[in-house]
Design an enzyme around this catalytic site. Structure first.
Site, mmCIF file in Angstrom:
data_model
loop_
_atom_site.group_PDB
_atom_site.id
_atom_site.type_symbol
_atom_site.label_atom_id
_atom_site.label_comp_id
_atom_site.label_asym_id
_atom_site.label_seq_id
_atom_site.Cartn_x
_atom_site.Cartn_y
_atom_site.Cartn_z
ATOM 1 N N SER A 222 74.613 4.202 10.326
ATOM 2 C CA SER A 222 74.753 3.507 11.591
ATOM 3 C C SER A 222 73.863 2.271 11.631
ATOM 4 C CB SER A 222 74.444 4.505 12.720
ATOM 5 O OG SER A 222 75.084 4.153 13.889
ATOM 6 N N ASP A 449 85.972 5.964 14.116
ATOM 7 C CA ASP A 449 84.559 6.061 14.491
ATOM 8 C C ASP A 449 84.377 5.365 15.837
ATOM 9 O OD1 ASP A 449 81.763 5.593 14.780
ATOM 10 O OD2 ASP A 449 81.492 5.661 12.616
ATOM 11 N N HIS A 477 81.516 9.806 14.062
ATOM 12 C CA HIS A 477 80.605 8.750 13.635
ATOM 13 C C HIS A 477 79.958 9.115 12.312
ATOM 14 C CE1 HIS A 477 77.931 5.443 13.815
ATOM 15 N NE2 HIS A 477 76.864 6.101 14.230
#
Length: 507
Positions: A222, A449, A477
């Site tokens: 991320s 996502d 995610h």
């Protein structure tokens, strides 16, 4: 944390939910370091005390702990210094080929507190070959931390519902966020102006050197992908094996990011509604569109009349959205979202949505917060990016966001009020993320996502000159450790042999 319309900036989900995303990329260019810190390492005598330091490892539980020293200000390396905390799990094979540095995202998530999770998802073969090393970036938890306000005020800010309908309401939100920023500066001091992404990436090169590695091997999720991409851009010749999972495009402006993420959560919510309606006990009736409308109406009702939760705290619309969004980070959390919506819609009970929202913010039942992730997030956000604070521009942007995400778009608009009065100057981004000459970099994107849309993985792979793209077709995610064997095998082979999968591989 400033009260803000968007979620936080893309953090890895652990267990049910932890750390969400706002993913706002910087819009201005940061200056290069005044010394040759970005390229020379110990060739610059000013930097030798940092690059040549010897870590003093101590035993902490079943792991090893150490603190590294780095400059507070990389433009003034002879000035004040700060510490970056590390925690290491030695390679189980006994003869490590190097260190695998890990970061779970955020910004603001503690990698040290997430180390047990990394031990679970990284394969035994990789753990046998590498020392697994977590570090908390500057400003985060176990390193020199950002500190702002006490838990009751964090509760207040998380629950607050700003009035975006008038210029006065927008100004009030900017002022309140400014007060929060000034509290951060008062408690944190000069560090508040130096927790930007580029400074963390420069710290990472010191960590590489003091860990004894000629090249950096790194697993970032991320927001951690932005750290990895920034490192590659600053130190392309020192790139080893970089895995960037749940990728951000660091060149997007804040409006593009808000619209992309709003569309991502809208798409994930639609997938959840469809799945819910196909199963038992779903509170959402009719078509998927009808189900989304019912959720939107729930947000409207809760905005006007917050729901009881069985505690002294009510469920506001801000908390309700945080709870819904939190459960969209992993498909395994969808049954809990069904339970939460059933209580909220059918019984006017906000208790389960509040539990999800509290998990998002890292709030414990006793009212304490597990870390400083919310404060650190805000500090990095406002250093890296300053969206337009002009009310007319924010309204125009809001209309575009709501057009692509009619159910959740309102919660991603008006981001300009978050940092309009932040008390330290913006730092900005890099001029280029091409990283010419870098070894192959593995970028991973998940097709649905919600926090880091798949298109961002595609664009990051295009930005980095040596990147290859690995696609996971699925929900949620990030991919490694929570998707399928195909992704696991590709990442493991890359980390163990250096051989990246063919560009465009789909799992």
């Amino acid at each position: 944390m400033p009260t803000r319309p968007a979620l936080r900036r893309c953090a890895l989900v652990v267990l049910v939910v932890l750390g969400l995303a706002g993913c706002v990329a910087p819009k201005h260019q940061a200056s290069s370091p005044t010394s040759d810190a970005a390229t020379s390492g110990t060739a610059d005598p000013v930097l030798a005390p940092f690059y040549d330091q010897v870590l003093e490892w101590t035993t902490c539980a079943s792991e090893q702990c150490a603190d590294a020293t780095v400059p507070l200000d990389w433009d003034d390396p002879e000035g004040e210094s700060i510490t970056v905390a590390l925690r290491r799990v030695p390679a189980s094979g006994g003869a490590p080929v190097g260190s695998l540095l890990v970061n779970p995202g955020g910004p603001g998530r503690s990698a040290i507190d997430s180390l047990n999770y990394f031990r679970q998802i990284v394969s035994r073969e990789v753990l046998a070959s590498y020392d697994l090393v977590a570090f908390d970036p500057r400003g985060v938890q176990h390193s020199s931390p950002v500190t702002c306000v006490d838990p009751p005020e964090l509760d207040e800010l998380a629950a607050w519902v700003p009035d975006w309908s008038t210029d006065e309401g927008i100004a009030a939100a900017a002022a309140r966020n400014g007060e929060f920023g000034r509290a951060c500066l008062e408690r944190t001091g000069p560090l508040l102006g130096h927790v930007d992404t580029a400074s963390v990436a420069r710290d990472m090169d010191v960590l590489r050197a003091v860990l004894g590695d000629e090249a950096l091997t790194y697993l970032g999720f991320s927001y951690g992908t932005e750290l990895g991409a920034t490192y590659a851009a600053l130190f392309p010749e020192r790139v080893g094996r970089l895995v960037l999972d749940g990728a951000l495009d660091p060149t997007l402006d804040s409006g593009q990011v808000a619209a992309g993420q709003a569309a991502g959560f809208e798409s994930a919510l639609r997938a959840y509604v469809t799945d819910c309606q196909a199963g038992p006990a779903c509170p959402l009736t009719g078509s998927a569109d009808a189900g989304l409308t019912q959720i939107a109406r729930m947000f409207e009702r809760v905005r006007a009349n917050p729901l009881p939760t069985g505690t002294e705290r009510e469920l506001t619309s801000s908390l309700a959205f945080s709870g819904v969004a939190a459960a969209l980070y992993a498909q395994s959390s969808w049954p809990l979202l069904t339970q939460a919506l059933s209580k909220a819609i059918d019984a006017a009970d906000g208790s389960v949505l509040l539990q999800l929202a509290d998990s998002y913010y890292g709030r414990s039942p006793d009212g304490t917060y597990a870390s400083n992730q919310n404060e650190a997030f805000s500090a990095v956000l406002c250093l890296d990016d300053r969206p337009s604070a002009d009310p007319a521009q924010m309204r125009a942007d809001a209309a575009e966001i709501v057009a692509v995400a009619p159910t959740v778009g309102q919660f991603f608009a008006y981001g300009g009020a978050s940092c309009a009065q932040w008390p330290v100057p913006q730092v900005g981004s890099l001029a280029s993320y091409e990283a010419p000459g870098a070894a192959p970099i593995l970028v991973i994107g998940t097709t649905n996502d919600p926090a880091t849309p798949y298109a961002w993985a595609q664009s990051l792979a295009d930005l980095l000159s040596s990147a290859v793209l690995l696609t996971f077709e699925g929900e949620g995610h990030t991919a490694y450790g929570r998707s399928n064997q195909c992704v696991k095998d590709a990442v493991d082979a890359y980390l163990l042999t250096g051989e990246a999968p063919a560009d465009g591989t789909t799992c």
